[in-house]
Write a protein that holds these residues in place. Structure first.
Motif, mmCIF file in Angstrom:
data_model
loop_
_atom_site.group_PDB
_atom_site.id
_atom_site.type_symbol
_atom_site.label_atom_id
_atom_site.label_comp_id
_atom_site.label_asym_id
_atom_site.label_seq_id
_atom_site.Cartn_x
_atom_site.Cartn_y
_atom_site.Cartn_z
ATOM 1 N N GLY A 23 2.372 -25.122 9.517
ATOM 2 C CA GLY A 23 2.430 -24.434 10.538
ATOM 3 C C GLY A 23 3.049 -25.220 11.191
ATOM 4 N N GLY A 24 4.094 -25.965 10.805
ATOM 5 C CA GLY A 24 5.230 -26.299 11.653
ATOM 6 C C GLY A 24 5.048 -27.931 11.098
ATOM 7 N N ASN A 59 5.139 -19.123 8.351
ATOM 8 C CA ASN A 59 5.556 -18.539 9.793
ATOM 9 C C ASN A 59 4.996 -19.448 10.897
ATOM 10 O OD1 ASN A 59 5.500 -16.336 10.566
ATOM 11 N ND2 ASN A 59 3.313 -15.741 11.027
ATOM 12 N N CYS A 60 7.065 -20.012 11.464
ATOM 13 C CA CYS A 60 6.800 -21.125 11.937
ATOM 14 C C CYS A 60 8.359 -21.154 12.679
ATOM 15 C CB CYS A 60 6.153 -22.674 12.328
ATOM 16 S SG CYS A 60 6.214 -23.749 10.586
ATOM 17 N N GLN A 62 10.049 -21.655 15.046
ATOM 18 C CA GLN A 62 10.081 -22.589 16.058
ATOM 19 C C GLN A 62 10.344 -24.684 15.534
ATOM 20 O OE1 GLN A 62 12.047 -21.792 19.334
ATOM 21 N NE2 GLN A 62 12.698 -24.584 19.090
ATOM 22 N N THR A 211 -4.574 -19.027 6.179
ATOM 23 C CA THR A 211 -3.161 -17.881 7.568
ATOM 24 C C THR A 211 -2.436 -19.068 8.299
ATOM 25 O OG1 THR A 211 -5.104 -16.454 7.436
ATOM 26 C CG2 THR A 211 -3.401 -16.617 8.852
ATOM 27 N N GLU A 212 -1.151 -18.918 8.443
ATOM 28 C CA GLU A 212 -0.716 -19.324 8.901
ATOM 29 C C GLU A 212 -0.025 -18.900 9.968
ATOM 30 O OE1 GLU A 212 3.740 -22.033 8.544
ATOM 31 O OE2 GLU A 212 3.476 -20.441 7.914
ATOM 32 N N ASN A 213 -0.126 -19.665 11.825
ATOM 33 C CA ASN A 213 0.085 -18.221 12.839
ATOM 34 C C ASN A 213 0.773 -17.437 13.037
ATOM 35 O OD1 ASN A 213 0.391 -21.010 14.010
ATOM 36 N ND2 ASN A 213 2.615 -21.274 12.848
ATOM 37 N N GLY A 214 -1.140 -16.330 12.259
ATOM 38 C CA GLY A 214 -1.067 -15.073 12.069
ATOM 39 C C GLY A 214 -0.923 -14.433 11.288
#
Length: 264
Positions: A23-24, A59-60, A62, A211-214
């Motif tokens: 997740g970043g 899925n991150c 930024q 799940t990662e950021n949706g």
């Protein structure tokens, strides 16, 4: 074309990491990777394969812009991890070169040496195309433990042309860090066995779960043999698959496809 006749090399013991995406958070990813390396090393593994963009997560977007690292920094940190564990490592990471960011996979040897450096050439989906530059250059192959490996990232294994190009150059194992979402299970069910069988090669596919950021990942990491049959497989929860890749010579005559030779 490189000719692969009869048994060669030695069996290689591998570990395949299936975990939640970070997740970043680079530190979280490094911790998970380090823990997996320690277990793989204790189990006597020669090589660990981790998912696509393991650091800092998939899925991150930024975080890719904010935290992508230059090659020298990636090499330094991953080399230290592999050398400490005494186990080779293939993992995905966000790489920066100037203003460009790449979806990269690195292969690091058990002494910390760089074995291969591959930038994803075929990007998938809006996030990847908006974030990453396309890689370029020749197909990515390396030798380790008496075996020749080809390196692809996720979507790239779905193209018969890319796998065939590696096989023509003698690759007998395709290593594939991936971030395959839920709903794309046809890749594991149909495409990977096909890539393995038509090239007489092993496929090692390391995916995320959770799940990662949706975005929910499909899990089901697996290892497929050159006869198209599954050797190792995971479900949809965190796992560390451990098993052995035998030499091609253990497969009886008639089991392996002759397509590669017939097209030469």
């Amino acid at each position: 074309m490189e000719h692969r006749s009869g048994p060669w090399g030695t069996p290689v013991k591998i570990a395949v990491l299936q975990c939640a995406a970070a997740g970043g958070c680079w530190a979280t990813a490094e911790s998970r990777l380090g823990d997996a390396l320690s277990v793989a090393s204790a189990a006597g593994c020669d090589l660990l394969v981790a998912p696509e963009l393991m650091m800092p997560g998939y899925n991150c977007a930024q975080a890719h812009f904010d935290h992508a690292r230059e090659f020298d920094a990636l090499r330094r940190d991953l080399s230290a991890m592999a050398a400490e564990a005494g186990c080779a490592l293939v993992t995905g990471c966000a790489e920066r070169e100037g203003e460009a960011i790449y979806n990269t996979a690195l292969a690091i040897g058990p002494n910390g040496e760089v074995l291969a450096h591959h930038r994803k050439r075929l990007l998938f989906g809006d996030m990847e195309r908006a974030t990453f530059h396309k890689g370029s250059g020749a197909s990515c192959l390396f030798e380790y433990g008496g075996r020749r490996f080809g390196l692809l990232i996720c979507y790239e294994i779905e193209f018969p042309e890319l796998a065939r190009d590696l096989a023509r150059q003698g690759a007998e194992v395709f290593l594939v860090p991936t971030a395959n979402p839920e709903g794309y299970e046809h890749v594991q069910r149909y495409l990977l066995p096909a890539r393995a069988h038509e090239n007489g090669a092993f496929v090692v596919y390391a995916n995320y779960c959770g799940t990662e950021n949706g975005l929910t990942f499909g899990g089901q990491s697996l290892v497929v043999g050159p006869d198209g049959e599954c050797i190792l497989s995971a479900g949809r929860t965190p796992a560390l698959l451990i098993g052995e890749l035998p030499t091609l010579g253990v497969y009886p005559p008639g089991v392996l496809s002759t397509q590669l030779q017939d097209l030469s």
